[in-house]
Scaffold this motif. Structure first.
Motif, PDB file in Angstrom:
ATOM      1  N   ALA A 123       0.822  -1.208   0.000  1.00 47.45           N
ATOM      2  CA  ALA A 123       0.000   0.000   0.000  1.00 47.45           C
ATOM      3  C   ALA A 123       0.857   1.259   0.000  1.00 47.45           C
ATOM      4  N   ALA A 124       2.053   1.172   0.562  1.00 47.89           N
ATOM      5  CA  ALA A 124       2.957   2.321   0.596  1.00 47.89           C
ATOM      6  C   ALA A 124       3.650   2.551  -0.739  1.00 47.89           C
ATOM      7  N   GLY A 125       3.473   1.626  -1.686  1.00 48.27           N
ATOM      8  CA  GLY A 125       4.016   1.824  -3.021  1.00 48.27           C
ATOM      9  C   GLY A 125       5.186   0.950  -3.394  1.00 48.27           C
ATOM     10  N   LEU A 126       5.624   0.054  -2.506  1.00 47.00           N
ATOM     11  CA  LEU A 126       6.702  -0.849  -2.880  1.00 47.00           C
ATOM     12  C   LEU A 126       6.215  -1.851  -3.907  1.00 47.00           C
ATOM     13  N   THR A 127       7.115  -2.305  -4.772  1.00 42.52           N
ATOM     14  CA  THR A 127       6.763  -3.370  -5.699  1.00 42.52           C
ATOM     15  C   THR A 127       6.458  -4.635  -4.917  1.00 42.52           C
ATOM     16  N   ALA A 128       5.813  -5.579  -5.571  1.00 33.33           N
ATOM     17  CA  ALA A 128       5.497  -6.836  -4.891  1.00 33.33           C
ATOM     18  C   ALA A 128       6.766  -7.538  -4.426  1.00 33.33           C
ATOM     19  N   ARG A 129       7.798  -7.502  -5.237  1.00 36.74           N
ATOM     20  CA  ARG A 129       9.065  -8.150  -4.875  1.00 36.74           C
ATOM     21  C   ARG A 129       9.701  -7.466  -3.678  1.00 36.74           C
ATOM     22  N   ASP A 130       9.737  -6.139  -3.697  1.00 37.85           N
ATOM     23  CA  ASP A 130      10.331  -5.413  -2.577  1.00 37.85           C
ATOM     24  C   ASP A 130       9.478  -5.538  -1.317  1.00 37.85           C
ATOM     25  N   ALA A 131       8.161  -5.458  -1.483  1.00 40.13           N
ATOM     26  CA  ALA A 131       7.278  -5.560  -0.313  1.00 40.13           C
ATOM     27  C   ALA A 131       7.431  -6.928   0.347  1.00 40.13           C
ATOM     28  N   GLY A 132       7.464  -7.980  -0.454  1.00 39.68           N
ATOM     29  CA  GLY A 132       7.601  -9.316   0.106  1.00 39.68           C
ATOM     30  C   GLY A 132       8.936  -9.533   0.779  1.00 39.68           C
ATOM     31  N   SER A 133      10.028  -9.120   0.137  1.00 39.51           N
ATOM     32  CA  SER A 133      11.349  -9.384   0.698  1.00 39.51           C
ATOM     33  C   SER A 133      11.650  -8.490   1.898  1.00 39.51           C
ATOM     34  N   VAL A 134      11.209  -7.223   1.855  1.00 41.15           N
ATOM     35  CA  VAL A 134      11.411  -6.347   3.017  1.00 41.15           C
ATOM     36  C   VAL A 134      10.558  -6.825   4.196  1.00 41.15           C
ATOM     37  N   ALA A 135       9.323  -7.238   3.910  1.00 38.67           N
ATOM     38  CA  ALA A 135       8.463  -7.758   4.982  1.00 38.67           C
ATOM     39  C   ALA A 135       9.075  -9.002   5.611  1.00 38.67           C
ATOM     40  N   ALA A 136       9.574  -9.919   4.792  1.00 36.02           N
ATOM     41  CA  ALA A 136      10.195 -11.133   5.333  1.00 36.02           C
ATOM     42  C   ALA A 136      11.407 -10.783   6.191  1.00 36.02           C
ATOM     43  N   TYR A 137      12.183  -9.809   5.757  1.00 35.56           N
ATOM     44  CA  TYR A 137      13.373  -9.394   6.499  1.00 35.56           C
ATOM     45  C   TYR A 137      12.985  -8.832   7.866  1.00 35.56           C
ATOM     46  N   LEU A 138      12.042  -7.885   7.867  1.00 30.82           N
ATOM     47  CA  LEU A 138      11.606  -7.277   9.127  1.00 30.82           C
ATOM     48  C   LEU A 138      10.931  -8.292  10.039  1.00 30.82           C
ATOM     49  N   HIS A 139      10.133  -9.160   9.454  1.00 29.13           N
ATOM     50  CA  HIS A 139       9.429 -10.202  10.203  1.00 29.13           C
ATOM     51  C   HIS A 139      10.427 -11.114  10.920  1.00 29.13           C
ATOM     52  N   GLY A 140      11.455 -11.549  10.185  1.00 29.88           N
ATOM     53  CA  GLY A 140      12.467 -12.399  10.793  1.00 29.88           C
ATOM     54  C   GLY A 140      13.280 -11.675  11.839  1.00 29.88           C
ATOM     55  N   LEU A 141      13.609 -10.418  11.570  1.00 32.33           N
ATOM     56  CA  LEU A 141      14.366  -9.631  12.532  1.00 32.33           C
ATOM     57  C   LEU A 141      13.545  -9.375  13.787  1.00 32.33           C
ATOM     58  N   SER A 142      12.272  -9.084  13.610  1.00 35.42           N
ATOM     59  CA  SER A 142      11.378  -8.878  14.744  1.00 35.42           C
ATOM     60  C   SER A 142      11.275 -10.141  15.590  1.00 35.42           C
ATOM     61  N   ALA A 143      11.237 -11.295  14.925  1.00 41.00           N
ATOM     62  CA  ALA A 143      11.158 -12.559  15.661  1.00 41.00           C
ATOM     63  C   ALA A 143      12.400 -12.777  16.509  1.00 41.00           C
ATOM     64  N   ARG A 144      13.553 -12.401  15.984  1.00 44.34           N
ATOM     65  CA  ARG A 144      14.780 -12.527  16.782  1.00 44.34           C
ATOM     66  C   ARG A 144      14.693 -11.665  18.037  1.00 44.34           C
ATOM     67  N   HIS A 145      14.188 -10.450  17.876  1.00 42.48           N
ATOM     68  CA  HIS A 145      14.029  -9.567  19.032  1.00 42.48           C
ATOM     69  C   HIS A 145      13.037 -10.176  20.036  1.00 42.48           C
ATOM     70  N   ALA A 146      11.923 -10.684  19.506  1.00 42.35           N
ATOM     71  CA  ALA A 146      10.872 -11.203  20.384  1.00 42.35           C
ATOM     72  C   ALA A 146      11.298 -12.486  21.084  1.00 42.35           C
ATOM     73  N   ALA A 147      12.010 -13.345  20.379  1.00 45.55           N
ATOM     74  CA  ALA A 147      12.389 -14.642  20.946  1.00 45.55           C
ATOM     75  C   ALA A 147      13.556 -14.505  21.914  1.00 45.55           C
ATOM     76  N   ASN A 148      14.639 -13.893  21.429  1.00 43.21           N
ATOM     77  CA  ASN A 148      15.845 -13.761  22.245  1.00 43.21           C
ATOM     78  C   ASN A 148      16.218 -15.108  22.876  1.00 43.21           C
ATOM     79  N   GLY A 149      16.116 -16.167  22.048  1.00 48.08           N
ATOM     80  CA  GLY A 149      16.492 -17.492  22.514  1.00 48.08           C
ATOM     81  C   GLY A 149      15.419 -18.273  23.227  1.00 48.08           C
TER      82      GLY A 149
END
Length: 476
Positions: A429-455
């Motif tokens: 919705a912010a205007g990223l291409t489908a490829r960029d939206a998917g890959s940036v979302a996956a990156y942030l999602h995984g990074l957020s999970a690392r923060h949330a899990a912390n092992g």
């Protein structure tokens, strides 16, 4: 950004470079880089016990030359020749001159080793380890030694990331000149350990477009939408979400959570879980539907927890980008997706991808790169294949497949995919291409999970809540 090239491309680049260098210089560059990297892993080279597993060909030669360098620094280096009659002659001669010795019994030296160099097969190997190499590889893995793969772990497929037989698990991999797709993509990626790239001068001879690429913090920071002083909620992007059902109201809540934490200017929710959504996120704009009457949006997300409720066909008929996930993927008609003028992003996990391709889940998981490319071509859409290695592919191979490097195994929890869908939808919705939206979302999602899990274990809700920390991390 990490970029990876197929074997054919790497070999062509090597030949161009070899033609410009003195005889044997390129192999010496690789061996020097390998020896330096392994010396750093050992910490103290003098007196260390090193075993070189040397197959035939240049990969074995790299390992032997590196072993010679370590021997000259005082290490006790033994070579196990998997093909004695076809060992690299110059590499073996240099190894012996430096004080290395050929082991009479491979199992004795492996049992006492501090470090093992895996030079059994190179980037041209196919079909797993040969039967005669399997016992030696098992002994190496069963020892207390640090196992370092030379260019890539023996037995994996360099181009596809498949593992078609037995392979040697490495603790670290030292690769030369360029990453290969198999070093980034599971299941082969699970065999690599930490990967270190040694520069041998190939970059000027490689094409500008790789086969695969993996975003890093700086790349994501450049792609993330940042509001300006002139922004309002519509300029920032309004994402519509058609999700949830009487049985799965939580899917709607989690998708909305991902969208709200993903930078959307506003979120419009359409579906039966409006009360649950409003109770958790009062800033959401809710509608009883249908989607066409919900108000203006710049992108739609449809499918999480939807069950058999309607909405998929109507959303696909819209002239804005659409993300289709979960229940929205069931029975999805490729012709309908291909006929859309606006971008479409499909986000299946391996089981859903298998159903779309008409194959088994195991087949998808064993050949993730091939599967995501085939799905993208079949549907004429961008596909984000979730899993141990999340991949994002455009149809027609017109761009490198994106390989997501972030995440944690704790993400295998109910609802995490719903959060990812909302997050990716907000970026669409912010205007990223489908490829960029998917890959940036996956990156942030995984990074957020690392923060949330912390092992420790996490929940999908905690992943959504930690997205703010992931954004800050990217910009730090």
């Amino acid at each position: 950004m990490r970029i990876a090239y197929r074997v054919e491309t790497v070999r062509a680049a090597e030949q161009e470079l070899i033609a410009r260098l003195p005889d044997g210089a390129l192999m010496q560059r690789a061996a020097a880089g390998l020896a330096a990297a392994t010396a750093g892993m050992l910490g103290r080279v003098y007196g260390a016990r090193v075993v070189v597993l040397a197959g035939s060909g240049d990969n074995g030669g790299d390992a032997l030359y590196a072993g010679a360098r370590l021997a000259r620094r005082g290490a006790g280096v033994s070579a196990v020749l998997l093909a004695p009659d076809r060992a690299h002659p110059d590499g073996l001669a240099a190894f012996l001159r430096a004080g290395g010795r050929v082991a009479d019994d491979p199992y004795d030296v492996l049992a006492a080793a501090d470090l093992v160099l895996d030079g059994i097969t190179g980037i041209g190997g196919h079909g797993g380890l040969r039967p005669d190499a399997v016992p030696v590889a098992r002994a190496a893995r069963g020892s207390n030694a640090l196992v370092v793969a030379v260019d890539l772990p023996s037995g994996i497929e360099a181009d596809s990331g498949e593992v078609l037989g037995e392979a040697l698990h490495a603790d670290a991999t030292v690769t030369f000149g360029a990453y290969k797709p198999g070093l980034l993509v599971d299941p082969a990626h699970a065999y690599t350990g930490a990967v270190r790239l040694v520069d041998i001068g190939l970059e000027p001879h490689l094409p500008s477009v790789p086969d695969c690429e993996a975003l890093q913090h700086a790349d994501v920071a450049q792609l993330l939408p940042v509001p300006t002083g002139e922004s309002d909620k519509y300029r920032r992007g309004v994402v519509g979400i058609v999700a949830g059902s009487a049985r799965y109201p939580g899917a709607a809540v989690l998708a909305v959570a991902g969208a709200l934490h993903g930078g959307a200017g506003a979120v419009r929710y359409v579906g039966p879980a409006a009360d649950d959504v409003i109770a958790r996120f009062p800033e959401t704009l809710v509608s009883a539907g249908p989607p066409a009457k919900a108000g203006r949006v710049q992108a739609w997300v449809v499918g999480p927890g939807l069950g058999d409720a309607p909405g998929v066909e109507e959303v696909l008929a819209a002239d804005v980008p659409v993300l289709v996930d979960a229940d929205g993927l069931r029975g999805l008609d490729p012709a309908v997706v291909r006929d859309r003028a606006a971008p479409t992003l499909l986000t299946p996990h391996a089981g859903e991808a298998a159903a779309l391709l008409g194959v088994s889940r195991a087949e998808v998981e064993s050949a993730r790169l091939r599967s995501v490319r085939e799905l993208a071509d079949r549907y004429g859409a961008t596909v984000l294949l979730k899993g141990s290695t999340t991949l994002v592919a455009d149809p027609g191979g017109r761009a490198p497949v994106r390989v997501n490097p972030t995440g944690t195994s704790w993400l295998a929890t109910a609802g995490s995919g719903d959060v990812l869908s909302g997050l990716a939808g907000s970026l669409l919705a912010a205007g990223l291409t489908a490829r960029d939206a998917g890959s940036v979302a996956a990156y942030l999602h995984g990074l957020s999970a690392r923060h949330a899990a912390n092992g420790a274990p996490l929940t999908a809700s905690s992943v959504a809540s930690s997205l703010t920390n992931a954004w800050r991390d990217v910009y730090a």
